[in-house]
Structure formats: structure tokens, C-alpha cells
Design an enzyme around this catalytic site. Structure first.
Site, PDB file in Angstrom:
ATOM      1  N   LYS A 158       0.720  -1.079  -0.259  1.00 32.89           N
ATOM      2  CA  LYS A 158      -0.239   0.056   0.598  1.00 32.89           C
ATOM      3  C   LYS A 158       0.730   1.312   0.325  1.00 32.89           C
ATOM      4  O   LYS A 158       1.088   2.396  -0.570  1.00 32.89           O
ATOM      5  CB  LYS A 158      -1.152   0.149   1.146  1.00 32.89           C
ATOM      6  CG  LYS A 158      -2.306  -0.836   0.751  1.00 32.89           C
ATOM      7  CD  LYS A 158      -2.812  -1.221   2.839  1.00 32.89           C
ATOM      8  CE  LYS A 158      -3.790  -2.457   1.947  1.00 32.89           C
ATOM      9  NZ  LYS A 158      -4.211  -3.083   3.409  1.00 32.89           N
ATOM     10  N   GLN A 194      -4.287  -1.353   9.758  1.00 33.35           N
ATOM     11  CA  GLN A 194      -4.475  -2.870   8.782  1.00 33.35           C
ATOM     12  C   GLN A 194      -5.242  -4.266  10.151  1.00 33.35           C
ATOM     13  O   GLN A 194      -4.514  -3.797  11.320  1.00 33.35           O
ATOM     14  CB  GLN A 194      -2.728  -3.202   9.353  1.00 33.35           C
ATOM     15  CG  GLN A 194      -2.925  -4.266   8.434  1.00 33.35           C
ATOM     16  CD  GLN A 194      -3.345  -4.599   6.531  1.00 33.35           C
ATOM     17  OE1 GLN A 194      -3.139  -3.454   6.021  1.00 33.35           O
ATOM     18  NE2 GLN A 194      -3.658  -5.761   6.412  1.00 33.35           N
ATOM     19  N   ASP A 217     -11.492   2.933   4.741  1.00 33.33           N
ATOM     20  CA  ASP A 217     -11.237   1.349   4.336  1.00 33.33           C
ATOM     21  C   ASP A 217     -12.636   1.151   4.320  1.00 33.33           C
ATOM     22  O   ASP A 217     -13.314   0.085   3.943  1.00 33.33           O
ATOM     23  CB  ASP A 217     -10.999   0.638   5.499  1.00 33.33           C
ATOM     24  CG  ASP A 217      -9.734  -0.144   5.676  1.00 33.33           C
ATOM     25  OD1 ASP A 217      -9.507  -0.197   3.597  1.00 33.33           O
ATOM     26  OD2 ASP A 217      -8.846  -0.280   6.091  1.00 33.33           O
TER      27      ASP A 217
END
Ligand code: NDP
Length: 280
Positions: free
Chosen positions: A50, A94, A117
């Protein structure tokens, strides 16, 4: 006739080039903060991927690495600081988190406007209501793949295999919003092969390597494989037995090179969107 291959790697590359151009035109550098707790090796690889993709698109990625024994209160304080930092546009924690930390408490602490997200209950709610704001990256990537491959969703019968908060549930909501008739299947679904065979669009997200077999696929159906599983021999496979299903399907995504690259590209898109809306 073998299935048409839906090339996620190529589409993701195009999307990333478009995002880089938009970032360059924006006149500022969007900032994505990635919070990594613990030493999970797979998570470290994902975060590095990422980070690299963000930099290539002109987005600044700040990785905040915390030890596995971080207390929930300290993690929440870190997130609050990122919420309050006007330079930060997007925040991603994460997953999975170490077992002692309640992931829901962490997700709920993120400012919904920075929740790239799309897991915050407010963003989940907007999506459930058919008014998506920030959409989780993997299902968003799948919708883009379907669109690019000219797969008609309106009126199509779609089966989503898996009901996780990250993939299955948001996926099913996006398909409903796109006018498909949607079935969500899971580990307690009776006669899974028969359910799957009814699908014009079959989305597999179970985490069970090569679980979907050729006789689960309706001839000509579109098969999207979200799964990423590593075999003991190191080979990466999806949740779909690719070779045999490709002989039956009309179109299919490969693993790797299907949904995975789209997830990363959509994260960049969500970050840019968050950055632009905060400055609007
Ligand atoms: P979860 O483990 O959170 O959810 C799996 C879902 O599949 C559950 O709903 C479970 O049902 C269902 N399931 C498991 N086994 C069976 C079975 N035998 N029959 C029917 N249903 C079953 O996984 P995720 O949703 O997080 O991930 C799914 C897959 O997608 C994984 O391979 C993961 O690596 C991959 N992934 C890929 C991404 C990408 O970018 N390509 C991003 C995120 C995930 P139940 O609810 O009943 O337990």
C-alpha cells in the site's frame, strides 16, 4: 469456449495512473496514515504494498508501527491524534489486530470522513441505505471490474459466497444497489453448489482454497474470485478452482492479478476522494 479473463492487474494500473494524474492536478499531497499493530508478516507485506502504491500515485503514506502489546487506550489515542491532524486525509488500521484488541472499538474511533477502508458503522450504514459514501476497497474494486468487463448487474442473479464485514456484506449491498437479485451464502447454507449454480454473477470470498468447483458454476456465468490463499508449496490460489471453472464460466478473474490489485487501487481512490472532500 474458455472464459474471458477479467484482467484486474491491467485495470488497476489504469486506475492508478488516473489517480496519479488527479493528485498531480490537485495542487496538494494527500496523506494516508496506515496504523500497523504487531509483527504479523502478511500484514507487513500488505502495508509495504500500500505504501509503495501510494507513493507512486503522489500520495504520502505515513506508517505508524506499534508493538503487539499496545494497549487499546494507547491505540485509540493514536487514532484520535490522526483524526485531529489536519494534514492527514485518510486513516487505515491494518487488520487483523492482535487478539487482545477489540477491532470494532478501533474502527469506531476513526473519523468517518477519514475512514478510507469504509468500515466505520456510519459508512456501513450509508452503504446499507443505498447511499454509499466511503465504500470498502475490495467490493468497490469488484464493482469496477464488473463494469469494465461490461457485466450487466441489473436483473442479474448474484450469489456472494461469504458474509464478512470486509467483503461479503458490503459486496452484497453494492450488488443490490446495482439492481442485482442477491443471495448471500455462508458456512451454514444448505446445498452450496446448487445455490452457486443459480448465479449469473458468482463472487467467492470464503478464504477456502479452490473451494468453488466447475459444477458449482452456471455455464456462461461471471466468476469473481476474491480469495487469496497460499498453498503449502507457496503457490497463491483463490477460492475458485480456476482451470476447471474457467472452462465453464463466461468470464473469470485470475488469482493473482484479479481482485487483489483493484483493492489497492481503490484504497488510493478512497484516499484521494477523502482528501478532496475535506478541502471542498
Ligand atoms: P472471513 O474469514 O472473514 O469470512 C469468510 C466467509 O466465508 C464467512 O462468511 C464464512 O461463513 C464463509 N465460509 C467459510 N467457509 C465456508 C464454507 N466452507 N462454505 C461456505 N461459506 C464459508 O474472510 P474475508 O471475507 O475477510 O476474506 C475472504 C477471502 O478473501 C480470503 O481468502 C481473504 O484472503 C480474501 N481477501 C482478499 C482481498 C483482496 O484484496 N483480494 C481483501 C480481503 C480478503 P460464516 O460467516 O458462516 O463463518
Amino acid at each position: 469456449m474458455p472464459a474471458r479473463i477479467i484482467d484486474g492487474a491491467a485495470l488497476a494500473a489504469t486506475l492508478r495512473t488516473e489517480i496519479a494524474a488527479k493528485v498531480a492536478a490537485a495542487g496538494f499531497t494527500p496523506v494516508l496514515a496506515v496504523v500497523l499493530v504487531g509483527e504479523d508478516p502478511a500484514s507487513r507485506v500488505y502495508v509495504r504494498t500500500k505504501d509503495r502504491a501510494a507513493r507512486e500515485a503522489g500520495i504520502e503514506a505515513r506508517t505508524i508501527s506499534l508493538p503487539a502489546e499496545t494497549a487499546l487506550a494507547d491505540l485509540l489515542a493514536t487514532i484520535q491524534a490522526l483524526n485531529d491532524d489536519p494534514a492527514v486525509d485518510g486513516i487505515l488500521v491494518q487488520l487483523p489486530l492482535p487478539r487482545c484488541i477489540d477491532p470494532q472499538a478501533v474502527i469506531e474511533a476513526i473519523d468517518p470522513a477519514k475512514d478510507v477502508d469504509g468500515f466505520h458503522p456510519m459508512n456501513v450504514g450509508y452503504l446499507a441505505d443505498g447511499r454509499p459514501k466511503v465504500v470498502p476497497c475490495t467490493p468497490l474494486g469488484v464493482m469496477k471490474l464488473l463494469r469494465a468487463a461490461c457485466v450487466e448487474t441489473a436483473g442479474a442473479r448474484a450469489v456472494v459466497l461469504g458474509r464478512s464485514a470486509i467483503v461479503g456484506r458490503p459486496m452484497s449491498r453494492l450488488l443490490v444497489t446495482a439492481d442485482a437479485t442477491v443471495t448471500i451464502a455462508h458456512s451454514l447454507t444448505r446445498d452450496l453448489p446448487a445455490e452457486c449454480r443459480r448465479a449469473d454473477i458468482l463472487i467467492a470470498a470464503t478464504g477456502k482454497p479452490e473451494m468453488v468447483r466447475a459444477d458449482w458454476v452456471k455455464p456462461g456465468a461471471t466468476v469473481i474470485d476474491v480469495g487469496i490463499n497460499r498453498r503449502p508449496n507457496g503457490r497463491l490460489v483463490g477460492d475458485v478452482a480456476y482451470d476447471e471453472c474457467a472452462a465453464v464460466a463466461g468470464a473469470i478473474t485470475p488469482v493473482p492479478g484479479g481482485v487483489g490489485p483493484m483493492t489497492v487501487a481503490c484504497l488510493l481512490e478512497n484516499t484521494l476522494t477523502a482528501a478532496l472532500s475535506r478541502r471542498a
